[in-house]
Design a protein around this motif. Structure first.
Motif, short mmCIF file in Angstrom:
data_model
loop_
_atom_site.label_atom_id
_atom_site.label_comp_id
_atom_site.label_asym_id
_atom_site.label_seq_id
_atom_site.Cartn_x
_atom_site.Cartn_y
_atom_site.Cartn_z
N CYS A 37 64.85 -28.82 30.61
CA CYS A 37 66.36 -28.11 31.14
C CYS A 37 66.19 -27.61 32.47
O CYS A 37 67.05 -27.70 33.22
CB CYS A 37 66.43 -27.06 30.02
N LYS A 38 64.94 -27.23 32.72
CA LYS A 38 64.83 -26.63 34.19
C LYS A 38 64.92 -27.59 35.35
O LYS A 38 65.16 -27.69 36.23
CB LYS A 38 63.33 -25.97 34.29
N ASN A 41 68.79 -28.73 35.52
CA ASN A 41 69.70 -27.78 35.69
C ASN A 41 70.36 -28.01 37.17
O ASN A 41 69.70 -28.16 38.08
CB ASN A 41 69.31 -26.46 35.46
N ILE A 116 75.93 -30.29 36.03
CA ILE A 116 75.34 -29.23 35.07
C ILE A 116 75.51 -27.97 35.50
O ILE A 116 74.65 -27.64 36.48
CB ILE A 116 74.15 -29.68 34.41
N LYS A 117 76.37 -27.04 35.19
CA LYS A 117 76.22 -25.89 35.71
C LYS A 117 75.28 -24.97 35.03
O LYS A 117 74.65 -23.84 35.66
CB LYS A 117 77.67 -25.19 35.43
N HIS A 118 75.04 -24.93 33.80
CA HIS A 118 74.14 -24.36 33.09
C HIS A 118 73.66 -25.05 31.68
O HIS A 118 74.40 -25.68 31.12
CB HIS A 118 74.95 -23.15 32.38
N ILE A 119 72.31 -25.05 31.69
CA ILE A 119 71.47 -25.76 30.34
C ILE A 119 70.42 -24.69 30.17
O ILE A 119 69.98 -24.16 31.07
CB ILE A 119 71.15 -27.09 30.58
N SER A 120 70.39 -24.19 28.94
CA SER A 120 69.29 -23.28 28.48
C SER A 120 69.05 -23.77 27.10
O SER A 120 69.45 -24.12 26.24
CB SER A 120 69.82 -21.95 28.83
N VAL A 150 74.60 -26.42 26.73
CA VAL A 150 75.08 -27.07 28.23
C VAL A 150 76.59 -26.65 28.50
O VAL A 150 77.32 -26.74 27.70
CB VAL A 150 74.89 -28.70 27.86
#
Length: 156
Positions: A37-38, A41, A116-120, A150
């Motif tokens: 994910c890092k 992103n 991808i604005k946000h993935i965690s 996501v």
């Protein structure tokens, strides 16, 4: 009885310009999921899908920046020496990205201009099992799970 709370998205966004997807209790490694994910992103969606397909085919490693103790180095100029090929986690995250892309297509967003604005990742439940051993003992066999969320947005 255990009451489970509703899992919310970490950031609030404009619903007309974004698409979301979430995977819950996925049986993959938390460390592998965090590093993937890092890595993806902020990428464009097509680049991220290509990156994950290359990881699954073992052509391109995922750089391990936090969990890099005793991780072998990979050849090539990657900017960081330690890397691995977490195939199982890459397949699971690729599936979630494809679901988010389908949600964006359903909403009428341009799928070629998504990033991808946000993935965690968050810690999921731990499935506890025990394996019987000799002399009446038992060995724990715990399986960790991960929640992944996501958020894709359309860029101009």
């Amino acid at each position: 009885m255990i009451m489970m709370g509703k899992l919310k998205y970490k950031i609030q966004v404009n619903p007309e310009k974004t698409a979301r997807a979430m995977g819950r209790n996925i049986p993959i490694s938390r460390k592998h999921a965090r590093e993937i994910c890092k890595s993806i992103n902020g990428m464009k969606l097509d680049e991220a899908i290509k990156f994950l397909e290359d990881v699954i085919a073992m052509r391109r490693p995922v750089l391990f920046r936090r969990h890099c103790k005793k991780v072998g180095h990979r050849k090539g100029k990657l900017g960081w020496p330690a890397g691995r090929y977490p195939v199982k986690a890459a397949k699971a995250i690729l599936k979630i990205l494809q679901h988010a892309k389908a949600n964006a297509e359903y909403k009428g967003l341009n799928t070629e201009k998504l990033r991808i604005k946000h993935i965690s990742t968050n810690k999921g439940i731990t499935i506890k099992r025990y394996m019987p051993r000799a002399f009446g003992r038992a060995t724990p066999k715990f399986q960790e799970t991960v929640h992944i969320q996501v958020i894709l947005e359309e860029y101009h």
